[in-house]
Design a protein around this motif. Structure first.
Motif, PDB file in Angstrom:
ATOM      1  N   ALA A   1      17.279   9.532   4.725  1.00 13.86           N
ATOM      2  CA  ALA A   1      17.937   8.859   3.606  1.00 13.86           C
ATOM      3  C   ALA A   1      17.696   7.361   3.731  1.00 13.86           C
ATOM      4  O   ALA A   1      17.120   6.897   4.721  1.00 13.86           O
ATOM      5  CB  ALA A   1      19.436   9.154   3.619  1.00 13.86           C
ATOM      6  N   CYS A   2      18.146   6.619   2.740  1.00 12.93           N
ATOM      7  CA  CYS A   2      17.996   5.158   2.748  1.00 12.93           C
ATOM      8  C   CYS A   2      19.351   4.496   2.479  1.00 12.93           C
ATOM      9  O   CYS A   2      20.186   5.059   1.766  1.00 12.93           O
ATOM     10  CB  CYS A   2      17.067   4.697   1.629  1.00 12.93           C
ATOM     11  SG  CYS A   2      15.479   5.497   1.654  1.00 12.93           S
ATOM     12  N   GLY A   3      19.491   3.278   2.973  1.00 12.20           N
ATOM     13  CA  GLY A   3      20.647   2.442   2.631  1.00 12.20           C
ATOM     14  C   GLY A   3      21.967   3.138   2.916  1.00 12.20           C
ATOM     15  O   GLY A   3      22.194   3.690   4.004  1.00 12.20           O
TER      16      GLY A   3
ATOM     17  N   SER B   1      18.234   2.504  -8.401  1.00  9.25           N
ATOM     18  CA  SER B   1      17.365   3.468  -7.721  1.00  9.25           C
ATOM     19  C   SER B   1      16.030   2.813  -7.431  1.00  9.25           C
ATOM     20  O   SER B   1      15.485   2.094  -8.263  1.00  9.25           O
ATOM     21  CB  SER B   1      17.152   4.742  -8.536  1.00  9.25           C
ATOM     22  OG  SER B   1      17.688   4.623  -9.795  1.00  9.25           O
ATOM     23  N   VAL B   2      15.534   3.088  -6.243  1.00 10.34           N
ATOM     24  CA  VAL B   2      14.328   2.399  -5.790  1.00 10.34           C
ATOM     25  C   VAL B   2      13.169   3.402  -5.801  1.00 10.34           C
ATOM     26  O   VAL B   2      12.997   4.170  -4.865  1.00 10.34           O
ATOM     27  CB  VAL B   2      14.545   1.792  -4.392  1.00 10.34           C
ATOM     28  CG1 VAL B   2      13.335   0.969  -3.985  1.00 10.34           C
ATOM     29  CG2 VAL B   2      15.787   0.910  -4.401  1.00 10.34           C
ATOM     30  N   THR B   3      12.420   3.361  -6.883  1.00  6.67           N
ATOM     31  CA  THR B   3      11.374   4.376  -7.053  1.00  6.67           C
ATOM     32  C   THR B   3       9.997   3.874  -6.624  1.00  6.67           C
ATOM     33  O   THR B   3       8.982   4.397  -7.046  1.00  6.67           O
ATOM     34  CB  THR B   3      11.337   4.858  -8.515  1.00  6.67           C
ATOM     35  OG1 THR B   3      11.215   3.719  -9.362  1.00  6.67           O
ATOM     36  CG2 THR B   3      12.594   5.597  -8.888  1.00  6.67           C
TER      37      THR B   3
ATOM     38  N   LEU C   1      26.269  -3.896   5.055  1.00  5.84           N
ATOM     39  CA  LEU C   1      25.331  -3.731   3.924  1.00  5.84           C
ATOM     40  C   LEU C   1      26.007  -4.139   2.610  1.00  5.84           C
ATOM     41  O   LEU C   1      25.417  -4.855   1.788  1.00  5.84           O
ATOM     42  CB  LEU C   1      24.841  -2.274   3.842  1.00  5.84           C
ATOM     43  CG  LEU C   1      23.967  -1.938   2.625  1.00  5.84           C
ATOM     44  CD1 LEU C   1      22.683  -2.749   2.617  1.00  5.84           C
ATOM     45  CD2 LEU C   1      23.623  -0.449   2.581  1.00  5.84           C
ATOM     46  N   LYS C   2      27.245  -3.699   2.438  1.00  2.28           N
ATOM     47  CA  LYS C   2      27.955  -4.044   1.196  1.00  2.28           C
ATOM     48  C   LYS C   2      28.067  -5.559   1.049  1.00  2.28           C
ATOM     49  O   LYS C   2      27.880  -6.111  -0.034  1.00  2.28           O
ATOM     50  CB  LYS C   2      29.373  -3.430   1.165  1.00  2.28           C
ATOM     51  CG  LYS C   2      29.455  -1.947   0.985  1.00  2.28           C
ATOM     52  CD  LYS C   2      29.250  -1.479  -0.447  1.00  2.28           C
ATOM     53  CE  LYS C   2      27.847  -1.023  -0.717  1.00  2.28           C
ATOM     54  NZ  LYS C   2      27.462   0.297  -0.344  1.00  2.28           N
ATOM     55  N   LEU C   3      28.397  -6.220   2.154  1.00  2.00           N
ATOM     56  CA  LEU C   3      28.586  -7.671   2.087  1.00  2.00           C
ATOM     57  C   LEU C   3      27.261  -8.399   1.807  1.00  2.00           C
ATOM     58  O   LEU C   3      27.215  -9.336   1.005  1.00  2.00           O
ATOM     59  CB  LEU C   3      29.205  -8.161   3.397  1.00  2.00           C
ATOM     60  CG  LEU C   3      29.812  -9.546   3.362  1.00  2.00           C
ATOM     61  CD1 LEU C   3      30.857  -9.685   2.262  1.00  2.00           C
ATOM     62  CD2 LEU C   3      30.456  -9.892   4.701  1.00  2.00           C
TER      63      LEU C   3
ATOM     64  N   GLY D   1      27.577   0.845 -10.887  1.00  2.00           N
ATOM     65  CA  GLY D   1      27.515  -0.318  -9.992  1.00  2.00           C
ATOM     66  C   GLY D   1      26.342  -0.117  -9.029  1.00  2.00           C
ATOM     67  O   GLY D   1      26.167   0.981  -8.492  1.00  2.00           O
ATOM     68  N   VAL D   2      25.570  -1.159  -8.836  1.00  2.00           N
ATOM     69  CA  VAL D   2      24.388  -1.014  -7.981  1.00  2.00           C
ATOM     70  C   VAL D   2      24.795  -0.690  -6.539  1.00  2.00           C
ATOM     71  O   VAL D   2      24.138   0.086  -5.847  1.00  2.00           O
ATOM     72  CB  VAL D   2      23.505  -2.284  -8.079  1.00  2.00           C
ATOM     73  CG1 VAL D   2      22.477  -2.340  -6.963  1.00  2.00           C
ATOM     74  CG2 VAL D   2      22.792  -2.288  -9.434  1.00  2.00           C
ATOM     75  N   ALA D   3      25.909  -1.264  -6.096  1.00  2.00           N
ATOM     76  CA  ALA D   3      26.376  -0.959  -4.746  1.00  2.00           C
ATOM     77  C   ALA D   3      27.039   0.416  -4.745  1.00  2.00           C
ATOM     78  O   ALA D   3      27.949   0.675  -5.527  1.00  2.00           O
ATOM     79  CB  ALA D   3      27.366  -2.024  -4.291  1.00  2.00           C
ATOM     80  N   ALA D   4      26.580   1.283  -3.867  1.00  2.00           N
ATOM     81  CA  ALA D   4      27.136   2.634  -3.792  1.00  2.00           C
ATOM     82  C   ALA D   4      28.533   2.587  -3.184  1.00  2.00           C
ATOM     83  O   ALA D   4      28.746   1.951  -2.153  1.00  2.00           O
ATOM     84  CB  ALA D   4      26.227   3.499  -2.945  1.00  2.00           C
ATOM     85  N   THR D   5      29.481   3.229  -3.828  1.00  2.00           N
ATOM     86  CA  THR D   5      30.848   3.306  -3.298  1.00  2.00           C
ATOM     87  C   THR D   5      31.309   4.757  -3.301  1.00  2.00           C
ATOM     88  O   THR D   5      31.307   5.413  -2.273  1.00  2.00           O
ATOM     89  CB  THR D   5      31.817   2.432  -4.125  1.00  2.00           C
ATOM     90  OG1 THR D   5      31.683   2.754  -5.514  1.00  2.00           O
ATOM     91  CG2 THR D   5      31.556   0.961  -3.897  1.00  2.00           C
TER      92      THR D   5
ATOM     93  N   GLN E   1      21.711   9.609  -3.708  1.00  2.00           N
ATOM     94  CA  GLN E   1      22.554   9.573  -4.903  1.00  2.00           C
ATOM     95  C   GLN E   1      21.720   9.853  -6.135  1.00  2.00           C
ATOM     96  O   GLN E   1      22.016  10.738  -6.931  1.00  2.00           O
ATOM     97  CB  GLN E   1      23.213   8.189  -5.000  1.00  2.00           C
ATOM     98  CG  GLN E   1      24.180   7.969  -6.137  1.00  2.00           C
ATOM     99  CD  GLN E   1      23.552   7.796  -7.509  1.00  2.00           C
ATOM    100  OE1 GLN E   1      23.933   8.488  -8.459  1.00  2.00           O
ATOM    101  NE2 GLN E   1      22.578   6.926  -7.636  1.00  2.00           N
ATOM    102  N   SER E   2      20.657   9.099  -6.293  1.00  2.00           N
ATOM    103  CA  SER E   2      19.852   9.160  -7.516  1.00  2.00           C
ATOM    104  C   SER E   2      18.954  10.380  -7.565  1.00  2.00           C
ATOM    105  O   SER E   2      18.603  10.862  -8.637  1.00  2.00           O
ATOM    106  CB  SER E   2      18.967   7.918  -7.602  1.00  2.00           C
ATOM    107  OG  SER E   2      18.117   7.872  -6.464  1.00  2.00           O
ATOM    108  N   GLY E   3      18.530  10.856  -6.391  1.00  2.00           N
ATOM    109  CA  GLY E   3      17.550  11.945  -6.351  1.00  2.00           C
ATOM    110  C   GLY E   3      16.160  11.471  -6.731  1.00  2.00           C
ATOM    111  O   GLY E   3      15.260  12.286  -6.921  1.00  2.00           O
TER     112      GLY E   3
HETATM  113  C1  AGP Z   1      23.727   0.764  -1.446  1.00  2.00           C
HETATM  114  O1  AGP Z   1      24.828   0.111  -1.978  1.00  2.00           O
HETATM  115  C2  AGP Z   1      22.478   0.683  -2.234  1.00  2.00           C
HETATM  116  N1  AGP Z   1      22.619   0.905  -3.606  1.00  2.00           N
HETATM  117  C3  AGP Z   1      21.306   1.407  -1.587  1.00  2.00           C
HETATM  118  O2  AGP Z   1      21.314   1.165  -0.218  1.00  2.00           O
HETATM  119  C4  AGP Z   1      21.188   2.926  -1.817  1.00  2.00           C
HETATM  120  O3  AGP Z   1      22.185   3.610  -1.133  1.00  2.00           O
HETATM  121  C5  AGP Z   1      19.800   3.379  -1.381  1.00  2.00           C
HETATM  122  O4  AGP Z   1      18.827   2.690  -2.128  1.00  2.00           O
HETATM  123  C6  AGP Z   1      19.597   4.859  -1.516  1.00  2.00           C
HETATM  124  O5  AGP Z   1      19.693   5.282  -2.844  1.00  2.00           O
HETATM  125  P1  AGP Z   1      19.815   6.803  -3.212  1.00  2.00           P
HETATM  126  O6  AGP Z   1      21.088   7.303  -2.614  1.00  2.00           O
HETATM  127  O7  AGP Z   1      19.821   6.857  -4.702  1.00  2.00           O
HETATM  128  O8  AGP Z   1      18.627   7.509  -2.615  1.00  2.00           O
END
Ligand code: AGP
Length: 619
Positions: free
Chosen positions: A306-308, A615-617, A491-493, A404-408, A355-357
């Motif tokens: 996973a990432c982030g 989402s980082v594609t 990371l959040k900060l 929100g861009v920050a995952a909560t 989250q995004s898949g």
């Molecule tokens: C966290 O607040 C970020 N938005 C980022 O680290 C995110 O969790 C990460 O890019 C992974 O995204 P995903 O869950 O959609 O794969």
């Protein structure tokens, strides 16, 4: 990465496309643009660098000039070319009759661009997308399928490498839009006498909940009354119809000033809904679990990729899965996984959390794992997205849309889902009895209450955060499951308040990072429970003493009635007492609040932190 939307129907396209862009802005906010087909052979374009509000301002009273019943729009996260007006989408080709919006990266764009330029095409931007617009215009004008927009789009797509969702409009066919996808998401919204295409359903949820998700290498032609799906590669089209099970209210702020704030308060429900239906009285059941008990029983190693924030949820999973199943668990950053030759086999279970898949690093890790014959279980919040589609099984987190861009709330939902994976494995392998699994599940089912109780005591934490807004840095410490909480806090900060922040395993501090401690430096410490983790608790008290002795300002997050900790806390945040493994579900909340409140005090947009996209594609 970018958000794209298209509309064709009987209503004016401009307000509907702008509304769709507003809901997709979380995907990127470097520029926004729109193209409208006026129905009389004209194609009008408006675009502006910066957030969508800039485009709104630019349109101003001139929006009448963009009248028409079909249109496409784009909100950008820049990859090729800076975030300027000229690089904003839509891009046009030929004599300006064709407009294209794009999400993704055309990896072979340099070669295609060189060919076009040597044939005399003059480029007007630095983007990869413009290449597609010119190729499409040329194919439509005098290629073998001239005059047939879908056939031209298919032919162009076959020349492209990389990831793309494309939507094209041509002035000659004013109520037709053609869209295509590879490795990037695309959904169709089916309305009454109107059709939408978009990166995700939130763009059209206010108008229809009936949707079609396109499979890989597919192309859709929409008119007000039809959506025709074909494949531009050899494969058969494998699209999926579905009905969105949340409504427009879920995609709105609901009285909160920001999406992030709203999403923080949705966390009890996110945890509850993620658990819902996963216990049938005799054991844990996982939905869309195409891995049977027999396969789970043969698992001999677990990798989490996973990432982030999703990676941090995976670190929590390691503690729970190893404890309950006695299986070795490795947690890997998805971006590193496939580049270091990991040892995988048929009995390896790879849990891919996203989250995004659609995160490219995680998707590539999934593909790599499957090529090595490992079994892949996706933990995902987005129904039908690419990662679950390419995995052997999926467990959906049901947190609802996160804007929100920050995952909560999706962090808490991921942590919860990971516990379910751990319990399902323990049950299948017999390392926990049915009674023990039922006990853990019952404890987990009480967590939404604890999360809600935590939210009620966050008022003073906000006051504290405002005081911290001028600190040069903040450190976060934890042990055991408190360590991923520390990483997530940092990371959040960083992402919201653009502040230097680091998370450390508290025991590691003395091996170097303690040199960072200086007078007044805020250090947020998550304490283990004194009852269930007494040894760790006392070691953590020693760590606090060590940093206090060096001048740190200690902000201690501890369970209620932990009387031992008060003398060492310059500031104490008390949380409900919960089982030790489940502590991240409550301890993450003050971290989110601290970051959001510091960012707000510093005057930043907490829903759209700079340089980021939801989402980082891209890899
Ligand atoms: C966290 O607040 C970020 N938005 C980022 O680290 C995110 O969790 C990460 O890019 C992974 O995204 P995903 O869950 O959609 O794969």
């Amino acid at each position: 990465m970018c958000g794209i939307v298209g509309y064709t129907g009987s209503r004016q396209a401009l307000p509907l496309v702008l509304e769709g862009l507003r809901r997709l802005e979380y995907r990127g906010y470097d520029s926004a643009g729109i193209a409208v087909l006026d129905g009389a052979g004209g194609l009008k374009i408006a675009k502006k660098a910066g957030v969508l509000a800039n485009l709104d301002g630019h349109l101003g009273s001139g929006s009448l000039a963009l009248a028409g019943r079909a249109g496409i729009g784009h909100t950008r996260w820049a990859t090729h070319g800076g975030p300027t007006d000229r690089n904003a989408h839509p891009h046009t080709g030929g004599s300006g009759k064709v407009a294209v919006v794009h999400n993704g990266i055309i990896e072979n764009f340099a070669a295609l661009r060189a060919d076009l330029e040597s044939a005399g095409t003059r480029m007007r931007s630095d983007t990869d997308t413009e290449v597609v617009a010119h190729l499409l215009a040329a194919a439509y004008r005098d290629g073998p399928t001239a005059g047939d927009l879908p056939a031209c789009m298919a032919a162009v797509c076959r020349k492209l490498e990389g990831a793309f969702t494309l939507v094209a409009a041509h002035a000659d066919v004013p109520s037709v839009l053609v869209a295509a996808r590879r490795n990037s998401p695309l959904v169709v919204g089916v309305g009454e006498g109107e059709m939408f295409v978009a990166s995700d359903v939130s763009a059209f949820i206010a108008h229809t909940r009936d949707a079609i998700e396109l499979g890989q290498d597919q192309l859709v032609v929409i008119t007000p009354d039809s959506a025709e799906i074909t494949s531009f590669a050899a494969a058969e089209p494998d699209f999926k119809r579905f009905r969105v099970d949340w409504d427009v209210a879920a995609a709105e702020k609901g009285g909160f000033s920001t999406f992030m704030e709203k999403e923080i308060f949705e966390q009890p429900v996110a945890v509850e809904r993620t658990l819902l239906g996963h216990f049938d009285g005799s054991g844990v059941v996982l939905d869309e679990q195409r891995l049977g008990v027999r396969e789970l029983r043969t698992v001999d190693k677990v990798y989490v990729v996973a990432c982030g924030t999703a990676y941090h949820s995976g670190l929590v999973a390691k503690y729970a899965i190893e404890h309950w199943t006695r299986l070795p668990v490795e947690v890997e950053l998805a971006s590193e996984f496939r580049y270091r030759d990991p040892v995988l086999g048929r009995d390896t279970l790879v849990v891919a959390i996203s989250q995004s898949g659609e995160t490219a690093d995680t998707l590539e890790a999934v593909r790599y794992a499957r090529r090595q014959r490992a079994r892949v279980l996706a933990v995902c919040n987005t129904n039908g997205s690419q990662i679950p589609r390419e995995s052997d099984a999926v467990l959906y987190t049901r947190a609802g849309p996160e804007v929100g861009v920050a995952a909560t709330k999706t962090f808490l939902a991921q942590v919860t889902a990971n516990y379910l994976v751990g319990l399902a494995l323990a049950q299948a392998r017999g390392t926990k009895s049915r009674g023990e699994v039922a006990w853990e599940y019952a404890a987990l089912s009480r967590m939404p209450e604890a999360v809600a109780a935590t939210l009620t005591v966050m008022g003073p934490v906000r006051d504290l955060a405002r005081e911290l807004a001028h600190s040069p840095a903040v450190l976060f410490l934890g042990r055991h499951v408190g360590y991923p909480v520390a990483l997530e806090g940092a990371l959040k900060l960083k992402e919201l308040a653009y502040m230097h922040a680091e998370g450390f395993a508290a025991g590691e501090l003395k091996h170097g990072p303690i040199a960072l401690i200086e007078n007044g430096l805020p250090v947020v410490v998550t304490m283990p429970s004194p009852k269930s983790r007494p040894i760790l608790h006392s070691k953590m008290l020693s760590n606090i003493r060590e940093i206090q002795a060096r001048g740190a300002r200690t902000i201690v997050v501890a369970e209620e009635f932990d009387d031992t900790v008060a003398p060492f806390a310059d500031y104490l945040i008390e949380l409900p007492r919960v089982p030790a493994l489940f502590q991240p579900l409550v301890a993450a909340i003050p971290m989110q609040i601290i970051a959001a409140e510091i960012a707000r005090s510093r005057g930043y947009d907490i829903d759209k932190p700079r340089n980021l996209a939801k989402s980082v594609t891209v890899e």
